[in-house]
Design an enzyme around this catalytic site. Structure first.
Site, PDB file in Angstrom:
ATOM      1  N   CYS A  55      59.229  62.889  27.971  1.00  0.00           N
ATOM      2  CA  CYS A  55      59.619  62.866  26.558  1.00  0.00           C
ATOM      3  C   CYS A  55      58.743  61.888  25.765  1.00  0.00           C
ATOM      4  O   CYS A  55      58.505  60.768  26.205  1.00  0.00           O
ATOM      5  CB  CYS A  55      61.088  62.476  26.433  1.00  0.00           C
ATOM      6  SG  CYS A  55      61.672  62.559  24.729  1.00  0.00           S
TER       7      CYS A  55
ATOM      8  N   CYS B  16      63.035  55.736  23.502  1.00  0.00           N
ATOM      9  CA  CYS B  16      64.403  55.201  23.635  1.00  0.00           C
ATOM     10  C   CYS B  16      64.457  54.228  24.825  1.00  0.00           C
ATOM     11  O   CYS B  16      64.185  54.633  25.968  1.00  0.00           O
ATOM     12  CB  CYS B  16      65.394  56.346  23.829  1.00  0.00           C
ATOM     13  SG  CYS B  16      65.177  57.670  22.615  1.00  0.00           S
TER      14      CYS B  16
ATOM     15  N   CYS C 112      66.210  55.046  28.220  1.00  0.00           N
ATOM     16  CA  CYS C 112      66.107  56.388  28.828  1.00  0.00           C
ATOM     17  C   CYS C 112      65.043  56.512  29.909  1.00  0.00           C
ATOM     18  O   CYS C 112      63.866  56.225  29.677  1.00  0.00           O
ATOM     19  CB  CYS C 112      65.855  57.421  27.739  1.00  0.00           C
ATOM     20  SG  CYS C 112      65.881  59.102  28.413  1.00  0.00           S
TER      21      CYS C 112
ATOM     22  N   CYS D  33      77.129  71.573  29.563  1.00  0.00           N
ATOM     23  CA  CYS D  33      76.257  70.912  28.585  1.00  0.00           C
ATOM     24  C   CYS D  33      74.827  70.864  29.115  1.00  0.00           C
ATOM     25  O   CYS D  33      74.587  70.367  30.215  1.00  0.00           O
ATOM     26  CB  CYS D  33      76.800  69.507  28.335  1.00  0.00           C
ATOM     27  SG  CYS D  33      75.794  68.575  27.179  1.00  0.00           S
TER      28      CYS D  33
ATOM     29  N   CYS E  49      77.462  73.549  25.273  1.00  0.00           N
ATOM     30  CA  CYS E  49      76.986  72.405  24.502  1.00  0.00           C
ATOM     31  C   CYS E  49      75.518  72.229  24.854  1.00  0.00           C
ATOM     32  O   CYS E  49      75.139  72.423  26.013  1.00  0.00           O
ATOM     33  CB  CYS E  49      77.783  71.163  24.913  1.00  0.00           C
ATOM     34  SG  CYS E  49      77.230  69.654  24.094  1.00  0.00           S
TER      35      CYS E  49
ATOM     36  N   CYS F  35      79.203  66.821  18.618  1.00  0.00           N
ATOM     37  CA  CYS F  35      79.470  65.880  19.707  1.00  0.00           C
ATOM     38  C   CYS F  35      78.533  64.703  19.472  1.00  0.00           C
ATOM     39  O   CYS F  35      77.311  64.861  19.534  1.00  0.00           O
ATOM     40  CB  CYS F  35      79.179  66.556  21.049  1.00  0.00           C
ATOM     41  SG  CYS F  35      79.240  65.427  22.453  1.00  0.00           S
TER      42      CYS F  35
ATOM     43  N   ARG G   7      84.946  61.029  25.257  1.00  0.00           N
ATOM     44  CA  ARG G   7      84.442  61.259  26.617  1.00  0.00           C
ATOM     45  C   ARG G   7      83.950  59.977  27.270  1.00  0.00           C
ATOM     46  O   ARG G   7      83.073  59.293  26.748  1.00  0.00           O
ATOM     47  CB  ARG G   7      83.325  62.311  26.609  1.00  0.00           C
ATOM     48  CG  ARG G   7      82.825  62.625  28.037  1.00  0.00           C
ATOM     49  CD  ARG G   7      81.901  63.825  28.119  1.00  0.00           C
ATOM     50  NE  ARG G   7      82.506  64.957  27.465  1.00  0.00           N
ATOM     51  CZ  ARG G   7      82.025  65.508  26.359  1.00  0.00           C
ATOM     52  NH1 ARG G   7      80.925  65.059  25.816  1.00  0.00           N
ATOM     53  NH2 ARG G   7      82.649  66.511  25.811  1.00  0.00           N
TER      54      ARG G   7
HETATM   55  N1  SAM Z   1      66.414  64.163  24.097  1.00  0.00           N
HETATM   56  C1  SAM Z   1      67.613  64.412  23.427  1.00  0.00           C
HETATM   57  C2  SAM Z   1      68.070  63.261  22.562  1.00  0.00           C
HETATM   58  O1  SAM Z   1      67.755  62.121  22.870  1.00  0.00           O
HETATM   59  O2  SAM Z   1      68.734  63.520  21.562  1.00  0.00           O
HETATM   60  C3  SAM Z   1      68.742  64.826  24.340  1.00  0.00           C
HETATM   61  C4  SAM Z   1      68.906  64.174  25.711  1.00  0.00           C
HETATM   62  S1  SAM Z   1      69.286  62.428  25.723  1.00  0.00           S
HETATM   63  C5  SAM Z   1      69.007  62.018  27.393  1.00  0.00           C
HETATM   64  C6  SAM Z   1      71.041  62.378  25.463  1.00  0.00           C
HETATM   65  C7  SAM Z   1      71.727  61.051  25.424  1.00  0.00           C
HETATM   66  O3  SAM Z   1      71.846  60.506  26.728  1.00  0.00           O
HETATM   67  C8  SAM Z   1      71.104  59.912  24.641  1.00  0.00           C
HETATM   68  O4  SAM Z   1      71.331  60.010  23.276  1.00  0.00           O
HETATM   69  C9  SAM Z   1      71.829  58.712  25.215  1.00  0.00           C
HETATM   70  O5  SAM Z   1      72.973  58.420  24.461  1.00  0.00           O
HETATM   71  C10 SAM Z   1      72.222  59.160  26.616  1.00  0.00           C
HETATM   72  N2  SAM Z   1      71.510  58.364  27.642  1.00  0.00           N
HETATM   73  C11 SAM Z   1      70.221  58.492  28.010  1.00  0.00           C
HETATM   74  N3  SAM Z   1      69.895  57.594  28.957  1.00  0.00           N
HETATM   75  C12 SAM Z   1      71.010  56.865  29.207  1.00  0.00           C
HETATM   76  C13 SAM Z   1      71.306  55.783  30.074  1.00  0.00           C
HETATM   77  N4  SAM Z   1      70.371  55.257  30.863  1.00  0.00           N
HETATM   78  N5  SAM Z   1      72.558  55.281  30.080  1.00  0.00           N
HETATM   79  C14 SAM Z   1      73.509  55.813  29.259  1.00  0.00           C
HETATM   80  N6  SAM Z   1      73.281  56.830  28.421  1.00  0.00           N
HETATM   81  C15 SAM Z   1      72.049  57.360  28.373  1.00  0.00           C
HETATM   82  C1  DTB Z   2      75.809  61.787  26.482  1.00  0.00           C
HETATM   83  O1  DTB Z   2      76.311  61.125  25.556  1.00  0.00           O
HETATM   84  N1  DTB Z   2      75.629  61.355  27.719  1.00  0.00           N
HETATM   85  C2  DTB Z   2      74.973  62.360  28.530  1.00  0.00           C
HETATM   86  C3  DTB Z   2      74.926  63.576  27.571  1.00  0.00           C
HETATM   87  N2  DTB Z   2      75.399  63.046  26.348  1.00  0.00           N
HETATM   88  C4  DTB Z   2      73.712  64.364  27.439  1.00  0.00           C
HETATM   89  C5  DTB Z   2      73.698  61.932  29.119  1.00  0.00           C
HETATM   90  C6  DTB Z   2      73.807  60.686  29.973  1.00  0.00           C
HETATM   91  C7  DTB Z   2      72.472  60.442  30.581  1.00  0.00           C
HETATM   92  C8  DTB Z   2      72.477  59.283  31.539  1.00  0.00           C
HETATM   93  C9  DTB Z   2      71.129  59.014  32.087  1.00  0.00           C
HETATM   94  C10 DTB Z   2      70.553  60.125  32.910  1.00  0.00           C
HETATM   95  O2  DTB Z   2      71.237  60.682  33.795  1.00  0.00           O
HETATM   96  O3  DTB Z   2      69.343  60.438  32.736  1.00  0.00           O
HETATM   97 FE1  SF4 Z   3      63.644  61.497  24.958  1.00  0.00          FE
HETATM   98 FE2  SF4 Z   3      65.387  60.183  26.439  1.00  0.00          FE
HETATM   99 FE3  SF4 Z   3      65.091  59.522  23.898  1.00  0.00          FE
HETATM  100 FE4  SF4 Z   3      66.258  61.875  24.551  1.00  0.00          FE
HETATM  101  S1  SF4 Z   3      67.042  59.848  24.973  1.00  0.00           S
HETATM  102  S2  SF4 Z   3      64.678  61.518  22.978  1.00  0.00           S
HETATM  103  S3  SF4 Z   3      65.107  62.366  26.419  1.00  0.00           S
HETATM  104  S4  SF4 Z   3      63.512  59.340  25.502  1.00  0.00           S
END
Ligand code: SAM
Ligand code: DTB
Ligand code: SF4
Length: 329
Positions: A64, A68, A71, A108, A139, A199, A271
């Site tokens: 990506c 973030c 992430c 989802c 979702c 959501c 959730r």
């Molecule tokens: N890329 C898209 C976005 O960021 O909108 C969708 C996927 S992203 C992985 C979805 C959500 O996962 C993020 O907004 C964040 O709230 C959650 N998330 C990602 N990494 C995480 C982590 N290490 N711990 C907890 N939540 C996480």
């Molecule tokens: C949300 O709020 N939590 C989920 C879902 N929406 C997409 C994602 C959590 C991701 C946790 C880190 C991972 O497994 O990569």
């Molecule tokens: Fe990309 Fe992760 Fe940010 Fe979603 S949360 S935009 S997958 S870096």
């Protein structure tokens, strides 16, 4: 004012504004008082012993371009996650059928995109159609949406779009630099305008203050209307991400965040999302008491672990919880 606990049926769950001070005052309540209030709201609006089960699938993992800080899928962080192709339709349908057989009612699908391109929307639309046809709620979380994209997803039958505000407007810049808070709000507007359920939630434990947590909840609760579904994630610290090694938040503060979300968004599904493995059974039990009524169900979140199905079934048994019936199963 929204601070009144028992809302009249006429404004149940709707949009009276919450000031930051009111939300902070909830956070500051003695723990027992806060949980008592949360339970009262919860019992007015929901079955207190039913929990909705959503299963997650990463349909496009890694690579990506966004930064973030939490992430593992950002290509800017050295987490060892590779940039994979979008999963084929058959693989997605197989995973959805398995989730349904395990008892999930919502499926989802998440993609590590800044936002989808037209080709992505076409592929995801086919997935949404196929998963809906299995009798599951759908979702997707695909990043920022451009004009017209939400309508295409709606036409495919999409039920929910997940897009988290993640944290307070003030703290947001510490975590992400490649897009801003307004971008997130704009995407949520597009989803809402297209008639898709919203959501949206956030992450707790990123080094933010209690005021930031209160400001996040106030932002969500003051959306008009507030989201139907509010995921509260506890940061899963992944090696290689900038937030790896952040001070771990007191789990009771996580429980408080759930309770405040429940009180301010009475009708929403709150959730208990990422981080359940680390929180453990006793803290999860407190989260259910605080008004959480939905979980991610299945061994994996997107790239990180989640409690095994058998472990969740045992926890439900110990707590006398039952899975919630599906939307249109
Ligand atoms: N890329 C898209 C976005 O960021 O909108 C969708 C996927 S992203 C992985 C979805 C959500 O996962 C993020 O907004 C964040 O709230 C959650 N998330 C990602 N990494 C995480 C982590 N290490 N711990 C907890 N939540 C996480
Ligand atoms: C949300 O709020 N939590 C989920 C879902 N929406 C997409 C994602 C959590 C991701 C946790 C880190 C991972 O497994 O990569
Ligand atoms: Fe990309 Fe992760 Fe940010 Fe979603 S949360 S935009 S997958 S870096």
């Amino acid at each position: 004012m929204a601070a009144s606990l028992a809302e009249s049926p006429a404004d149940q769950g709707r949009t009276s504004p919450w000031s930051l001070e009111q939300v902070e005052a909830l956070f500051a309540l003695p723990f027992n008082d806060l949980l008592y209030r949360a339970q009262q709201v919860h019992r007015t609006h929901h079955d207190p012993n039913a929990v909705q089960l959503s299963t997650l699938l990463s349909i496009k993992t890694g690579g990506c371009p966004e930064d973030c800080g939490y992430c593992p899928q950002s290509k800017r962080h050295g987490t060892g996650i590779s940039d994979e192709e979008t999963l084929p339709l058959e693989t997605v349908v197989e995973a959805a059928a398995k989730a349904k057989a395990s008892g999930a009612t919502r499926f989802c699908m998440g993609a590590a995109w800044r936002g989808p391109k037209q080709r992505d929307i076409d592929q995801v639309s086919a997935m949404v159609r196929a998963v809906s046809a299995l009798g599951l709620e759908t979702c997707v979380t695909l990043g920022m949406l451009k004009e017209g994209q939400a309508e295409q997803l709606k036409a495919a039958g999409l039920d929910y779009y997940n897009h988290n505000l993640d944290t307070s407007p003030e703290f947001y810049g510490n975590i992400i630099s490649t897009r801003d808070y307004q971008d997130r709000l704009d995407t949520l507007d597009r989803v809402r305008d297209a008639g898709i359920h919203v959501c949206s939630g956030g992450i707790v434990g990123m080094g933010e203050s209690r005021r930031d947590r209160a400001a996040l909840i106030a932002q969500l609760a003051n959306l008009d209307p507030y989201p139907e579904s509010v995921p509260v994630n506890s940061l899963v610290q992944v090696e290689g991400t900038p937030l790896h090694g952040a001070a771990v938040l007191d789990p009771l503060e996580f429980v408080r965040t759930i309770a405040v979300a429940r009180i301010t968004m009475p009708e929403a599904m709150v959730r208990l999302s990422a981080g359940r493995q680390e929180l453990g059974d006793a803290v999860q039990a407190l989260c259910f008491l605080a008004g959480a009524n939905s979980i991610f169900y299945g061994e994996k979140l997107l790239t990180t672990g989640n409690p095994e199905v058998e472990r969740d079934q045992a926890l439900f048994e110990r707590l006398g919880l039952k899975p919630m019936d599906g939307g249109h199963a």
